[in-house]
Design an enzyme around this catalytic site. Structure first.
Site, PDB file in Angstrom:
ATOM      1  CG  ASP A  12      35.591  -2.353  42.997  1.00 35.16           C
ATOM      2  OD1 ASP A  12      35.763  -1.402  44.073  1.00 35.16           O
ATOM      3  OD2 ASP A  12      36.551  -2.890  42.426  1.00 35.16           O
ATOM      4  CE  LYS A 110      39.229  -2.004  44.766  1.00 35.02           C
ATOM      5  NZ  LYS A 110      39.304  -2.670  43.487  1.00 35.02           N
ATOM      6  CB  CYS A 155      37.348  -6.246  43.547  1.00 31.05           C
ATOM      7  SG  CYS A 155      38.589  -5.707  42.430  1.00 31.05           S
TER       8      CYS A 155
HETATM    9  C1  VGL Z   1      37.259  -5.899  39.475  1.00 30.23           C
HETATM   10  C2  VGL Z   1      38.387  -6.745  37.429  1.00 30.23           C
HETATM   11  C3  VGL Z   1      38.857  -5.703  37.354  1.00 30.23           C
HETATM   12  C4  VGL Z   1      36.308  -6.213  40.521  1.00 30.23           C
HETATM   13  C5  VGL Z   1      38.089  -4.930  39.213  1.00 30.23           C
HETATM   14  O1  VGL Z   1      36.071  -5.036  40.938  1.00 30.23           O
HETATM   15  O2  VGL Z   1      36.292  -7.218  40.790  1.00 30.23           O
HETATM   16  N1  VGL Z   1      37.573  -7.002  38.486  1.00 30.23           N
HETATM   17  N2  VGL Z   1      38.978  -4.546  38.053  1.00 30.23           N
END
Ligand code: VGL
Ligand code: ZN
Length: 202
Positions: A12, A110, A155
């Site tokens: 991410d 995702k 994540c």
């Molecule tokens: C994430 C919160 C919500 C992450 C993704 O990538 O850690 N955290 N969505």
């Protein structure tokens, strides 16, 4: 030589998780140069992308009256209600422009189902619905995964715990990750990862 059985999974590294983004992780962009350099050392390179529809259940804005960062019980367990982030097709959902995406073999998205969040690169937050990543890695003969990216305590940690549960050797390069650290979430995630046999490396 990059070993074909070793995968780097970059979690991410998207605009919304970097400074200026909608769910900015402090110093989130400070890890990018190291991640770019690390990619060459791995036989398999995977990028993940948080990829939510605008009506996603993890957004506080979709629960009238609910505060950002409050908790809500969902059928699949407790859920943090986040600021709107990584909406499909938005600039915030794009990879940070500094991230070298060309070396990636696979991009896995995702969190694209409205009714369930997916922190892990392997399973949605019900811990049973697969993303397909395990099948991909197995089919390519991967036995060890190294995780980097954002955020350490969500994540990255969920992915590391699932990878350990699936039988991979798992390393998290903490220096190539940054955390949100919500109510002690970083200390908690580190403890869970250590108990699961995840190697926390610099
Ligand atoms: C994430 C919160 C919500 C992450 C993704 O990538 O850690 N955290 N969505
Ligand atoms: Zn998300």
């Amino acid at each position: 030589m990059a070993k074909p059985t070793e995968a780097l999974i970059v979690i991410d590294v998207q605009n919304d998780f970097c400074p200026g983004g909608l769910l900015a992780v402090p110093d989130g962009d400070a890890i990018i140069a190291r991640i770019n350099a690390a990619m060459r050392g791995f036989g398999v390179r995977v990028l993940t992308q948080d990829w939510h529809p605008a009506d996603h259940t993890s957004f506080a804005a979709n629960h009238p009256g609910a505060a950002v960062y409050s908790m809500l019980n969902m059928p699949y367990g407790p859920q943090v209600l986040w600021p709107v982030h990584c909406v499909q097709g938005s600039v915030g959902a794009q990879f940070h422009p500094g991230l070298q995406t060309d070396p990636a073999d696979l991009v896995i998205r995702k969190g694209f189902r409205s009714a369930i969040d997916s922190y892990s690169a392997f399973f949605e937050n019900d811990h049973t619905t697969p993303t397909g990543l395990d099948g991909y890695l197995r089919a390519r003969g991967v036995t060890a995964v190294t995780l980097v990216g954002l955020a350490t305590d969500f994540c990255v940690a969920y992915s590391a715990l699932d990878a350990a549960r699936l039988g991979y050797s798992v390393t998290v390069l903490e220096g190539a990750c940054r955390a949100i650290d919500l109510n002690g979430s970083l200390a908690n995630a580190r403890e869970l990862m250590q108990m699961a046999g995840v190697v926390l490396s610099v």
